[in-house]
Design an enzyme around this catalytic site. Structure first.
Site, short mmCIF file in Angstrom:
data_model
loop_
_atom_site.label_atom_id
_atom_site.label_comp_id
_atom_site.label_asym_id
_atom_site.label_seq_id
_atom_site.Cartn_x
_atom_site.Cartn_y
_atom_site.Cartn_z
N LYS A 212 70.27 18.51 -11.43
CA LYS A 212 70.53 17.40 -12.35
C LYS A 212 69.19 16.83 -12.82
O LYS A 212 68.26 16.67 -12.04
CB LYS A 212 71.36 16.34 -11.63
N SER B 223 78.62 11.09 -13.69
CA SER B 223 77.58 11.37 -14.66
C SER B 223 77.00 12.79 -14.53
O SER B 223 76.16 13.19 -15.34
CB SER B 223 76.42 10.38 -14.47
N SER C 292 79.72 10.11 -9.04
CA SER C 292 79.16 10.98 -10.08
C SER C 292 79.13 12.46 -9.71
O SER C 292 78.88 13.30 -10.58
CB SER C 292 77.73 10.53 -10.43
#
Length: 529
Positions: free
Chosen positions: A70, A148, A172
């Site tokens: 990420k 997210s 997330s």
């Protein structure tokens, strides 16, 4: 010494080539901000990994594996943008601890995945580089990949990566895992190092793992949790990340929940079902699979117990107060001077700060900075931030009361297990099926907050939780949709991370076994409506 076969060597290379090939084929899903194949020297690294296999000198079981990262986890070799214009092309002078651990294991840490800007969002649509697309659709319309960490989830679910690292602040990792049909694991807070992770909310951020199989989740977690850490003092404290929990603290647990806690083996377990999670907003398909899974576990000899977590209804409000407050402090440094790209042709002095932040930060990030700044103001801190912290403590106590074992971080340690308590709590991961991106465009930002309602309590309490993909059977499947799975969330007591991972696979096996029994009991000429 015998050498591996040509077939084995081809498997190593083919595994890498398949991932890179899938990355090119799935570029329209926008899972990556920076791609792996474009990196100089990558082919040489691949050959070195093949050579290690050939000489039987592999660094670990993960050697030669492609893992996505990420883009809010710092990597020295690739930009770390946090999907924000203010950090576009920013390069960190160091790599995060978790990146160093993976590279020491021979992992190819290549490709940074897309996300909501600075991790703020539930659908991966708040990115400077555009929204992430789920590979599934409904009536021809693209579904949300969740957020997210939607980029990491899509990279794994489409075969672009074997696994991916992401961050979980309030769900997330788990929410996008549920939306894309993969495993998403959030460890206990403090089990994995956060050093080098760009912070959203320090007291909540946790490095999580996403993968298609329980085995891959377990392999990555073991490497990150057991690898030696740099900068450790003689007292056992980590100088880089003081929030890392000491092994001596976990040793206080009255009962070892380790890998022996597998459902379906020697012991039968007590599974908690929190009544507060059965809300009226819960989608009937998700509720049906939740009940089916509980029936499957009961059929295998495990006992099901109704429990109460009374603070759950107000946990979401407390979470967004705390997270926004910490975010407003953490993001103050992105002003174009200390960090971030300054506004072009902007004014000087204080006005340049305002111009830079106003033009380089996204709308959702600015909204949460304003909310956090307000809750920390002299006139509001007592009525909002302090109260939210008290709610957080009540959420932690709710969980401690229902688990069989004590929380090793609690001052009130019981040497004798609470035999009326439960070993795990099983809930849905999300209250609804993934919405379409088109539907999200007409919703208010605050409407998306409710998507985290089932994942936030475990985050506030710092507990390990994993989202487990359960296939939707033919009768349960929604019409005109390619979506074929929902996520169920398994929560354990603090420190029981391996137990939660092991139990996740056993739950899937129990559901499969139960469905086979139901199917075999039907008359052969029975019609499924």
């Amino acid at each position: 010494m015998s050498k591996p076969s040509v077939k084995a060597l081809n498997i190593v290379r083919r595994r890498i080539e398949n991932g890179l090939g899938s990355e090119k084929d799935k570029v329209h899903l926008n899972a990556f901000i920076s791609a792996a194949g474009a990196k100089a020297g990558f082919e040489l690294e691949v050959q070195e990994s093949v050579d290690r296999y050939y000489s039987k000198c592999t660094k670990s079981m993960l050697d030669g594996t492609l893992i996505g990262i990420k883009d809010n986890i710092c990597t020295q070799d690739e930009p770390t943008t946090c999907a924000s214009a203010i950090l576009d092309q920013f390069r960190s002078p160091f790599s995060a601890t978790v990146i160093e651990q993976l590279e020491d294991a021979g992992v190819f840490v290549k490709g940074k995945t897309n996300l909501d800007e600075f991790g703020m969002g539930s659908h991966s649509i708040n990115s400077h580089f555009g929204p992430v697309h789920n590979q599934s659709s409904c009536n021809g319309k693209v579904l949300s990949a969740g957020g997210s960490s939607g980029g990491s989830a899509v990279a794994v679910s489409t075969g672009q990566r074997i696994a991916a690292l992401a961050t979980d602040t309030g769900g997330s990792v788990r929410l996008p895992a549920a939306y894309t049909g993969i495993y998403g694991f959030k460890p206990s807070y403090g089990k994995l190092s956060r050093w080098g992770v760009v912070p959203y909310a320090n007291s909540l951020d946790t490095v999580g793992i996403m993968a298609r199989t329980k085995h891959d989740i377990e392999s990555v977690y073991k490497k990150l949790s057991n690898a030696p850490l740099a900068s450790t003092s003689g007292s056992g404290s980590n100088l880089r990340d003081p929030t890392l929990v000491k092994s001596s603290t976990l040793a206080k647990r009255p009962v070892d929940m380790g890998g022996s806690c597998e459902i379906g083996k020697t012991r039968k377990y007590r599974i908690g079902v929190p009544m507060e999670y059965n809300t009226k907003e819960l989608d009937p398909i998700i509720r049906g699979i939740w009940l089916e899974s509980l029936q499957a576990l009961h059929r295998r000899g495990h006992s099901i117990h109704l429990v109460s977590l009374p603070t759950t209804p107000i946990a979401l409000s407390a979470y967004y107060v705390i997270a926004a407050a910490e975010a407003s402090s953490n993001l103050a440094k992105y002003d174009g001077v200390r960090y971030g790209n300054p506004a072009e042709h902007g004014p000087s002095g204080l006005n340049s700060f305002a111009e830079t932040r106003g033009s380089r930060l996204g709308e959702e990030v600015k909204r949460r900075i304003l909310l956090g700044s307000y809750t920390l103001s002299a006139g509001a801190i007592d009525n909002h931030f302090i109260k939210a912290q008290k709610v957080r403590r009540l959420v932690q106590r709710d969980f401690d009361k229902v688990f069989r074992t004590s929380n090793p971080l609690s001052k009130n340690q019981n040497s004798i297990p609470n035999e009326e308590g439960v070993d795990f709590i099983l809930t849905p991961t999300t209250p609804t099926l993934p919405p379409t991106l088109e539907a999200l465009s007409s919703k208010r930002s605050v409407d998306a907050f409710a998507d985290d309602v089932l994942t936030v309590p475990a985050s506030l309490a710092g507990l390990p939780a994993i989202s487990i993909p359960i296939n939707i059977s033919g009768r349960q499947a929604p019409p005109t949709s390619e979506f074929g799975h929902v996520g169920l969330q398994l929560i354990g007591q603090y420190g029981s991370d391996m137990a939660v991972i092991q139990a996740s696979m056993q739950l899937r096996k129990a559901v499969a076994y139960y469905r086979s029994l139901v199917e075999s009991s039907k008359p052969k000429d029975a019609k499924v409506e």
